[in-house]
Scaffold this motif. Structure first.
Motif, mmCIF file in Angstrom:
data_model
loop_
_atom_site.group_PDB
_atom_site.id
_atom_site.type_symbol
_atom_site.label_atom_id
_atom_site.label_comp_id
_atom_site.label_asym_id
_atom_site.label_seq_id
_atom_site.Cartn_x
_atom_site.Cartn_y
_atom_site.Cartn_z
ATOM 1 N N ASP A 65 0.735 -1.104 -0.085
ATOM 2 C CA ASP A 65 0.131 0.041 0.065
ATOM 3 C C ASP A 65 0.826 1.190 0.041
ATOM 4 O O ASP A 65 1.290 1.627 1.075
ATOM 5 C CB ASP A 65 -1.084 0.071 1.343
ATOM 6 N N LYS A 66 1.144 1.748 -1.234
ATOM 7 C CA LYS A 66 1.857 2.969 -1.329
ATOM 8 C C LYS A 66 1.616 4.198 -0.732
ATOM 9 O O LYS A 66 2.156 5.160 -0.526
ATOM 10 C CB LYS A 66 2.316 3.106 -2.749
ATOM 11 N N THR A 67 0.065 4.321 -0.345
ATOM 12 C CA THR A 67 -0.535 5.429 0.259
ATOM 13 C C THR A 67 0.394 5.825 1.344
ATOM 14 O O THR A 67 0.525 7.108 1.560
ATOM 15 C CB THR A 67 -2.021 5.299 0.450
ATOM 16 N N TRP A 68 0.837 5.021 2.417
ATOM 17 C CA TRP A 68 1.431 5.233 3.326
ATOM 18 C C TRP A 68 2.734 5.885 3.333
ATOM 19 O O TRP A 68 3.324 6.468 4.143
ATOM 20 C CB TRP A 68 1.748 4.101 4.454
ATOM 21 N N ALA A 69 3.346 6.070 2.030
ATOM 22 C CA ALA A 69 4.415 6.684 1.837
ATOM 23 C C ALA A 69 4.018 8.313 1.583
ATOM 24 O O ALA A 69 5.055 9.112 1.374
ATOM 25 C CB ALA A 69 5.092 6.360 0.614
ATOM 26 N N ASN A 70 2.704 8.727 1.464
ATOM 27 C CA ASN A 70 2.609 10.129 1.226
ATOM 28 C C ASN A 70 2.437 10.911 2.720
ATOM 29 O O ASN A 70 1.822 10.440 3.972
ATOM 30 C CB ASN A 70 1.063 10.130 0.853
ATOM 31 N N PRO A 71 3.387 11.889 3.112
ATOM 32 C CA PRO A 71 3.451 12.293 4.261
ATOM 33 C C PRO A 71 2.374 12.870 4.716
ATOM 34 O O PRO A 71 2.052 13.439 5.834
ATOM 35 C CB PRO A 71 4.795 13.348 4.091
ATOM 36 N N ARG A 72 1.280 13.226 3.759
ATOM 37 C CA ARG A 72 0.105 14.022 4.079
ATOM 38 C C ARG A 72 -1.082 12.912 4.478
ATOM 39 O O ARG A 72 -2.233 13.362 4.815
ATOM 40 C CB ARG A 72 -0.489 14.915 2.973
ATOM 41 N N GLU A 73 -0.868 11.571 4.623
ATOM 42 C CA GLU A 73 -1.854 10.600 4.654
ATOM 43 C C GLU A 73 -2.590 11.040 5.841
ATOM 44 O O GLU A 73 -3.742 10.862 6.166
ATOM 45 C CB GLU A 73 -1.187 9.172 4.403
ATOM 46 N N ILE A 74 -1.600 10.856 7.110
ATOM 47 C CA ILE A 74 -2.228 10.885 8.528
ATOM 48 C C ILE A 74 -2.737 12.223 8.727
ATOM 49 O O ILE A 74 -4.015 12.453 9.378
ATOM 50 C CB ILE A 74 -1.131 10.276 9.648
ATOM 51 N N PRO A 75 -2.128 13.596 8.263
ATOM 52 C CA PRO A 75 -2.808 14.756 8.450
ATOM 53 C C PRO A 75 -3.981 14.663 7.845
ATOM 54 O O PRO A 75 -5.092 15.253 8.003
ATOM 55 C CB PRO A 75 -1.567 15.739 8.081
ATOM 56 N N ASN A 76 -4.190 14.166 6.466
ATOM 57 C CA ASN A 76 -5.557 14.378 5.881
ATOM 58 C C ASN A 76 -6.657 13.210 6.484
ATOM 59 O O ASN A 76 -7.719 13.611 6.479
ATOM 60 C CB ASN A 76 -5.288 13.698 4.315
ATOM 61 N N GLN A 77 -6.167 12.334 7.113
ATOM 62 C CA GLN A 77 -7.011 11.381 7.918
ATOM 63 C C GLN A 77 -7.836 12.387 9.003
ATOM 64 O O GLN A 77 -8.900 12.119 9.348
ATOM 65 C CB GLN A 77 -6.378 10.309 8.325
ATOM 66 N N VAL A 78 -6.784 13.127 9.619
ATOM 67 C CA VAL A 78 -7.251 13.815 10.743
ATOM 68 C C VAL A 78 -8.309 14.840 10.331
ATOM 69 O O VAL A 78 -9.248 15.103 11.048
ATOM 70 C CB VAL A 78 -6.206 14.401 11.479
ATOM 71 N N ARG A 79 -7.923 15.346 9.110
ATOM 72 C CA ARG A 79 -8.918 16.690 8.780
ATOM 73 C C ARG A 79 -10.153 15.856 8.289
ATOM 74 O O ARG A 79 -11.394 16.360 8.409
ATOM 75 C CB ARG A 79 -8.285 17.158 7.347
ATOM 76 N N TYR A 80 -10.122 14.700 7.618
ATOM 77 C CA TYR A 80 -11.416 13.950 7.214
ATOM 78 C C TYR A 80 -12.317 13.415 8.461
ATOM 79 O O TYR A 80 -13.412 13.802 8.330
ATOM 80 C CB TYR A 80 -11.216 12.617 6.535
ATOM 81 N N LEU A 81 -11.830 13.099 9.754
ATOM 82 C CA LEU A 81 -12.465 12.737 10.843
ATOM 83 C C LEU A 81 -13.336 13.853 11.392
ATOM 84 O O LEU A 81 -14.460 13.807 11.910
ATOM 85 C CB LEU A 81 -11.535 11.754 11.655
ATOM 86 N N ARG A 82 -12.237 15.108 11.071
ATOM 87 C CA ARG A 82 -13.077 16.083 11.791
ATOM 88 C C ARG A 82 -14.270 16.684 10.862
ATOM 89 O O ARG A 82 -15.180 16.924 11.435
ATOM 90 C CB ARG A 82 -12.006 17.466 11.718
ATOM 91 N N GLN A 83 -14.283 16.503 9.621
ATOM 92 C CA GLN A 83 -15.125 17.086 8.579
ATOM 93 C C GLN A 83 -16.349 16.181 8.830
ATOM 94 O O GLN A 83 -17.595 16.629 8.624
ATOM 95 C CB GLN A 83 -14.808 17.010 7.341
ATOM 96 N N HIS A 84 -16.258 14.815 9.209
ATOM 97 C CA HIS A 84 -17.351 14.163 9.301
ATOM 98 C C HIS A 84 -17.588 13.700 10.665
ATOM 99 O O HIS A 84 -18.418 12.463 11.077
ATOM 100 C CB HIS A 84 -17.103 12.775 8.696
ATOM 101 N N GLY A 85 -17.341 14.584 11.770
ATOM 102 C CA GLY A 85 -18.104 14.611 13.090
ATOM 103 C C GLY A 85 -17.523 13.754 14.063
ATOM 104 O O GLY A 85 -18.048 13.596 15.133
ATOM 105 N N ALA A 86 -16.188 13.126 13.911
ATOM 106 C CA ALA A 86 -15.792 11.984 15.006
ATOM 107 C C ALA A 86 -15.300 13.058 16.154
ATOM 108 O O ALA A 86 -14.918 14.021 15.779
ATOM 109 C CB ALA A 86 -14.688 11.275 14.325
ATOM 110 N N GLU A 87 -15.268 12.631 17.334
ATOM 111 C CA GLU A 87 -14.581 13.383 18.456
ATOM 112 C C GLU A 87 -13.252 13.502 18.323
ATOM 113 O O GLU A 87 -12.703 14.318 19.223
ATOM 114 C CB GLU A 87 -15.541 12.861 19.864
#
Length: 499
Positions: free
Chosen positions: A328-350
């Motif tokens: 899974d080459k997506t994990w080589a993207n330095p923005r993957e985890i920051p983008n995950q945090v942005r996504y969960l914020r946008q969709h209402g996770a606490e």
């Protein structure tokens, strides 16, 4: 770093946590048989590191495998603490007592994390004669080199319940937390030998799978009820494997195609537990990237946000996978985890919980820098749990300020207890300039959180500037009261003036 756009307001409340694993010395202590003084120093340094990166809660594994990282336990001391299971720290101290106090002094919630099923781990090199596998051999199942609890036995479920309640009674923890290990992950060629228990207790069940799920249901409900009786405000939550069930198995499942599910393979009906209100939060291990086709991160977060039933959702983040070299080459993207945090914020996770502390320290691809400098740049209060407590504390009293060689020192008096008896657990200090409309929802105006005493030193003031200060009290479950203020001051080189 440039200021964020005026239209963007960072979250004022967000759960930001990290798992600190003790099994096999993954995170702490860094090696067996470390001197207690060194253990304490290492733990305090670890909390300081996480605090600097915006973390506001820690989950520390205090039961790793039929053992304990605390003194008041029916199980023997952990070998990963002292080098030999059953050996107490020398010189003696109680690690859990120390860790809770150390976390609270830094304004961090402390959740006691217990592994539920292990009695002997594959990597164990010593097993005490007092280990339950030796004192109660009829309670155990052997599987893939491990010794595990047999959840089908009522006496086993009672022992685990008592073990959990014991921590709640003896330590000032903020929560009790279980990981994803219920019935074991299947291993090819291995059979879990619980036929005899099924014959004895499985009458009325269509199959063994339903009976196993029922056993775990009974355990979770029993622990929930017992904890509520001891301390109704104590948080109780679980971090299950990320996929409950796939939609191709049931209409209620997620739009995923994983080969493993918590319901079918681990016999853990996690969706039921949160739907029934047996747990206060769920922290599914969404250790999948946004580019993983079988279990896309976004699909799974979407499903959990729609299946949390008015309880909290903390997304388990796979920090250990950042920069991981696999298919899974997506994990080589330095923005993957920051983008995950942005996504969960946008969709209402606490919020998020990161696995694990070691990976946060490694800071692969700089993802922790992104948290500290951007996503977690501003402080966040922990989300409230109104089903447990929704009474805010009263306001602080007699707010005043004095000049200090390093800035402005604010002083106030603690409020009286609120109508539910709660006192202030900490304080929030807000600072505005006169041309800003005060907004309690914007954490960019929080200049500090005060967790010890009723005073705060603001070292970031500038001579000749005018400031408005407000202070609020917050209780143990993070309900925030009305502010005292504004205190209007102008700073000169050696004096303060009110305006």
């Amino acid at each position: 770093m440039s200021e964020p756009p005026e239209t963007y307001i960072p979250p004022k409340r967000e759960f930001r946590a990290v798992w600190i694993a003790t099994v096999d010395n993954i995170d702490w202590p860094s090696r067996k048989n470390m001197a207690p003084e060194e253990q304490r120093r290492e733990f305090a340094d670890l909390l300081d590191f996480h605090k600097q990166n915006g973390i506001n809660s820690v989950f520390v594994q205090v039961r790793a495998a039929g053992d304990a990282f605390y003194a008041k336990s029916p199980e023997p001391w952990s070998e990963w603490l002292t080098g030999q299971q059953g050996r107490a720290p020398q010189p003696f101290y109680d690690p859990l007592e120390f860790m809770v106090e150390t976390a609270h002094r830094r304004g961090l919630e402390f959740h006691a994390w217990l592994n539920l099923n292990r009695l002997v781990h594959k990597s164990s090199t010593s097993v005490s004669s007092q280990n339950i596998s030796n004192t109660k051999p009829g309670w155990i199942l052997s599987y893939d080199g491990y010794k595990l609890f047999n959840f089908g036995l009522p006496e086993v479920r009672q022992f685990i319940t008592d073990l959990t309640v014991n921590i709640a009674k003896n330590y000032d923890v903020d929560g009790i937390h279980f990981d994803d290990y219920f019935y074991p992950y299947a291993v090819r060629g291995q059979i879990l030998q619980d036929d005899e228990t099924y014959k004895k207790y499985g009458q009325g069940f269509f199959n063994k799978a339903d009976w196993r799920r029922h056993n775990v249901d009974l355990l979770i409900k029993q622990i929930h009820d017992a904890l509520k009786e001891v301390n109704p405000r104590l948080k109780f939550g679980i971090s299950p494997f990320g996929v409950w069930r796939n939609r191709n198995s049931t209409p209620d499942g997620s739009e995923t195609y994983g080969g493993l599910t918590s319901y079918d393979d681990l016999f853990a009906d996690t969706r039921k537990w949160i739907k029934e209100g047996w747990i206060d939060y769920v922290a599914p291990q969404v250790y999948f990237s946004s580019g993983f086709s079988k279990v896309p991160y976004r699909n799974l977060v979407n499903w959990w946000t729609n299946n949390r039933f008015e309880r909290h959702l903390y997304v388990g983040q796979g920090a250990y996978r950042a920069g991981f070299k696999d298919l899974d080459k997506t994990w080589a993207n330095p923005r993957e985890i920051p983008n995950q945090v942005r996504y969960l914020r946008q969709h209402g996770a606490e919020g998020s919980i990161y696995f694990s502390s070691r990976s946060m320290k490694a800071n692969s691809l700089g993802f922790v820098d992104s948290l500290r400098n951007d996503l977690y740049r501003y402080p966040a209060l922990i989300p409230t749990m109104p089903w447990k407590d929704n009474t805010p504390p009263l306001s602080p009293q007699n707010l005043k300020a004095t000049i200090h060689p390093r800035g402005v020192e604010l002083l106030w008096e603690a409020p009286e207890p609120a109508e539910d008896g709660d006192k202030a657990w900490y304080y929030v200090i807000y600072r505005f300039e006169p041309d800003h409309t005060p907004s309690p929802r914007d954490p960019r105006h929080i200049v500090g959180l005060c967790h010890t005493g009723e005073r705060f030193l603001d070292t970031s003031v500038l001579p000749g500037k005018k400031y408005l200060y407000y202070v609020t009290a917050v209780d143990r479950l993070h309900n925030e009261g009305r502010p005292i203020g504004p205190l209007r001051i102008m700073v000169s080189d050696k004096t303060l003036e009110q305006f």
